[in-house]
Design an enzyme around this catalytic site. Structure first.
Site, PDB file in Angstrom:
ATOM      1  N   GLY A  15      40.636  46.642  32.909  1.00  0.00           N
ATOM      2  CA  GLY A  15      40.673  45.323  32.269  1.00  0.00           C
ATOM      3  C   GLY A  15      41.524  44.364  33.087  1.00  0.00           C
ATOM      4  O   GLY A  15      42.582  44.740  33.578  1.00  0.00           O
ATOM      5  N   ASP A  43      48.510  46.332  28.237  1.00  0.00           N
ATOM      6  CA  ASP A  43      48.920  47.307  27.222  1.00  0.00           C
ATOM      7  C   ASP A  43      50.361  47.795  27.431  1.00  0.00           C
ATOM      8  O   ASP A  43      50.951  48.358  26.514  1.00  0.00           O
ATOM      9  CB  ASP A  43      47.979  48.519  27.247  1.00  0.00           C
ATOM     10  CG  ASP A  43      46.523  48.132  27.011  1.00  0.00           C
ATOM     11  OD1 ASP A  43      46.287  47.069  26.407  1.00  0.00           O
ATOM     12  OD2 ASP A  43      45.628  48.891  27.433  1.00  0.00           O
ATOM     13  N   ARG A  87      45.042  48.946  23.059  1.00  0.00           N
ATOM     14  CA  ARG A  87      44.399  50.254  23.116  1.00  0.00           C
ATOM     15  C   ARG A  87      45.182  51.308  22.333  1.00  0.00           C
ATOM     16  O   ARG A  87      45.523  51.076  21.206  1.00  0.00           O
ATOM     17  CB  ARG A  87      44.231  50.657  24.563  1.00  0.00           C
ATOM     18  CG  ARG A  87      42.860  51.248  24.830  1.00  0.00           C
ATOM     19  CD  ARG A  87      42.818  51.859  26.170  1.00  0.00           C
ATOM     20  NE  ARG A  87      41.730  51.304  26.935  1.00  0.00           N
ATOM     21  CZ  ARG A  87      41.426  51.719  28.143  1.00  0.00           C
ATOM     22  NH1 ARG A  87      42.135  52.647  28.724  1.00  0.00           N
ATOM     23  NH2 ARG A  87      40.407  51.209  28.775  1.00  0.00           N
ATOM     24  N   GLU A  94      44.863  47.279  17.527  1.00  0.00           N
ATOM     25  CA  GLU A  94      43.457  47.720  17.469  1.00  0.00           C
ATOM     26  C   GLU A  94      43.330  49.246  17.440  1.00  0.00           C
ATOM     27  O   GLU A  94      42.335  49.789  16.977  1.00  0.00           O
ATOM     28  CB  GLU A  94      42.679  47.175  18.661  1.00  0.00           C
ATOM     29  CG  GLU A  94      43.190  47.699  19.994  1.00  0.00           C
ATOM     30  CD  GLU A  94      42.342  47.284  21.189  1.00  0.00           C
ATOM     31  OE1 GLU A  94      41.219  46.806  21.005  1.00  0.00           O
ATOM     32  OE2 GLU A  94      42.827  47.450  22.325  1.00  0.00           O
TER      33      GLU A  94
HETATM   34  O1  F6P Z   1      43.371  48.033  28.614  1.00  0.00           O
HETATM   35  C1  F6P Z   1      43.377  46.656  28.421  1.00  0.00           C
HETATM   36  C2  F6P Z   1      42.512  46.256  27.255  1.00  0.00           C
HETATM   37  O2  F6P Z   1      42.607  44.854  27.090  1.00  0.00           O
HETATM   38  C3  F6P Z   1      42.816  46.974  25.952  1.00  0.00           C
HETATM   39  O3  F6P Z   1      43.916  46.431  25.278  1.00  0.00           O
HETATM   40  C4  F6P Z   1      41.502  46.830  25.236  1.00  0.00           C
HETATM   41  O4  F6P Z   1      41.288  47.862  24.285  1.00  0.00           O
HETATM   42  C5  F6P Z   1      40.490  46.962  26.351  1.00  0.00           C
HETATM   43  O5  F6P Z   1      41.150  46.573  27.539  1.00  0.00           O
HETATM   44  C6  F6P Z   1      39.257  46.121  26.166  1.00  0.00           C
HETATM   45  O6  F6P Z   1      38.387  46.402  27.187  1.00  0.00           O
HETATM   46  P1  F6P Z   1      37.107  45.528  27.569  1.00  0.00           P
HETATM   47  O7  F6P Z   1      37.595  44.289  28.258  1.00  0.00           O
HETATM   48  O8  F6P Z   1      36.330  46.405  28.458  1.00  0.00           O
HETATM   49  O9  F6P Z   1      36.420  45.179  26.275  1.00  0.00           O
END
Ligand code: F6P
Length: 351
Positions: free
Chosen positions: A20, A137, A181, A231
């Site tokens: 991410g 995170d 996460r 989340e």
């Molecule tokens: O790991 C960073 C993060 O923003 C998490 O907090 C979140 O669960 C995840 O990436 C979301 O991922 P994506 O951008 O693939 O939806």
């Protein structure tokens, strides 16, 4: 003064950003490139994380490509959650591309997943890689903070305070679901810094009844109450959707909407009108804060320094106010989650 060839013979460094995106990545790229330029080393960007290395897809990283990016969110290199170990002959392809691109070192910027790949490539193939920790995170071991966390949490605090304004006007309880996460750092800091009345973390089994009682008390006093939900927090769910996983085996959390479930439970148990907001990816965008800019710049610069020294298999970590090398294995072995002492501290603010 710019030297023509580096001390250890490193002439060309590749860089990638995986997982991410988060604010501060461009600062880290700039830090790494500027140090390289000072040492007479050429840099090349691999686009979209490990995918770029697998496919030999590159972009230039010269002074003019990085000089005006300090205030830009995201990553100029693009990113993906591609895992070479899930692709046929993935690791072999990475080694071939590295050779084909005539690279002497690779700087991999990422979280647990991206750096997990870097660790394996280094341990199994002696791959000359240096890690740079990034993730909103803030869940990487071996470093006190990762850039991205400060900016993302600042966005979440702004959202929480806006919710409190409207909640107070309508005499409602407001629920804000934040990312993070499987670690609760974003929720913890957002909740504590915005004066929330309850925080739900993935690390703690929430006593929903106790939470509702507490919210009634806070609402009677303030005419509103605020709950921050991570989340990754869990509650019994009536209608669980089929869980999907990404290439690193992590549950894709978008299908869960825990905040919505929490809001329903609160409204039912307190009899007080409750609304929910999910900040989602808004958290990950925008210009980095001062903290993330400086941390990004420093760890990027240090990564190039380590490459020049031939200190491969290491990641740059922030310890106190110093940026130091730590073994990649140390950083990726275990997720850093919210511990008991933080949870105890947090509960003292639910009144
Ligand atoms: O790991 C960073 C993060 O923003 C998490 O907090 C979140 O669960 C995840 O990436 C979301 O991922 P994506 O951008 O693939 O939806």
């Amino acid at each position: 003064m710019v030297r023509v060839v580096s001390v250890m013979g490193i002439k060309r460094i590749g860089m990638l950003t995986g997982g991410g995106d988060c604010p501060g990545l461009n600062c880290a790229i700039r830090g790494a490139v500027y140090k390289a330029i000072s040492e007479g080393i050429e840099c090349v960007g691999l686009t979209e994380g490990w995918k770029g290395l697998l496919e030999c897809s590159t972009m230039p990283l010269k002074l003019e490509d990085v000089e005006c990016i300090m205030n830009k969110g995201g990553t100029i290199l693009g990113t993906s959650r591609t895992n070479p170990y899930k692709k046929e002959k993935g690791p072999e392809k990475c080694l071939e591309s590295f050779k084909e691109l005539k690279l002497d070192a690779l700087i991999a910027m990422g979280g647990e997943d991206t750096l997990g790949v870097a660790t394996r490539l280094y341990e199994e193939n002696n791959f000359p890689v240096i890690g740079v920790p990034k993730t909103m995170d803030n869940d990487l071991s071996a470093t006190d903070y990762t850039f991205g966390f400060d900016t993302s949490t600042t966005h979440a605090i702004d959202a929480a305070e806006s919710l409190l304004d409207t909640g107070r006007s309508h005499r409602r309880i407001m629920v804000l679901e934040v990312m993070g996460r499987h670690a609760g750092w974003v929720a913890l800091y957002t909740g504590l810094a915005s004066g929330a009345d309850w925080i739900m973390l993935p690390e703690e089994n929430c006593d929903m009844q106790k939470m509702c009682e507490q919210l009634k008390i806070a609402h009677a006093r303030k005419k509103t109450a605020l709950v921050i939900v991570s989340e990754g927090a869990t509650i019994p769910c009536d209608n669980p959707e089929k869980e999907q996983c990404d290439e690193f085996g992590h549950k894709i959390l978008k299908s869960k909407c825990v905040g919505e479930e929490v809001a329903k439970i609160i409204e039912k148990n307190t009899g007080i009108e409750t609304r929910v907001a999910v900040i989602g990816h808004i958290q990950r965008g925008g210009p980095p804060t001062l903290f993330d800019r400086m941390l990004g710049l420093r760890v990027g610069h240090k990564a190039t320094e380590l490459a020049i020294e031939g200190k491969f298999g290491y990641m740059v970590a922030l310890r106190g106010t110093d940026v130091i090398p730590v073994k990649l294995r140390e950083a990726t072995g275990k997720l850093r989650t919210v511990d008991e002492s933080w949870i105890k501290f947090m509960h003292d603010f639910f009144k």
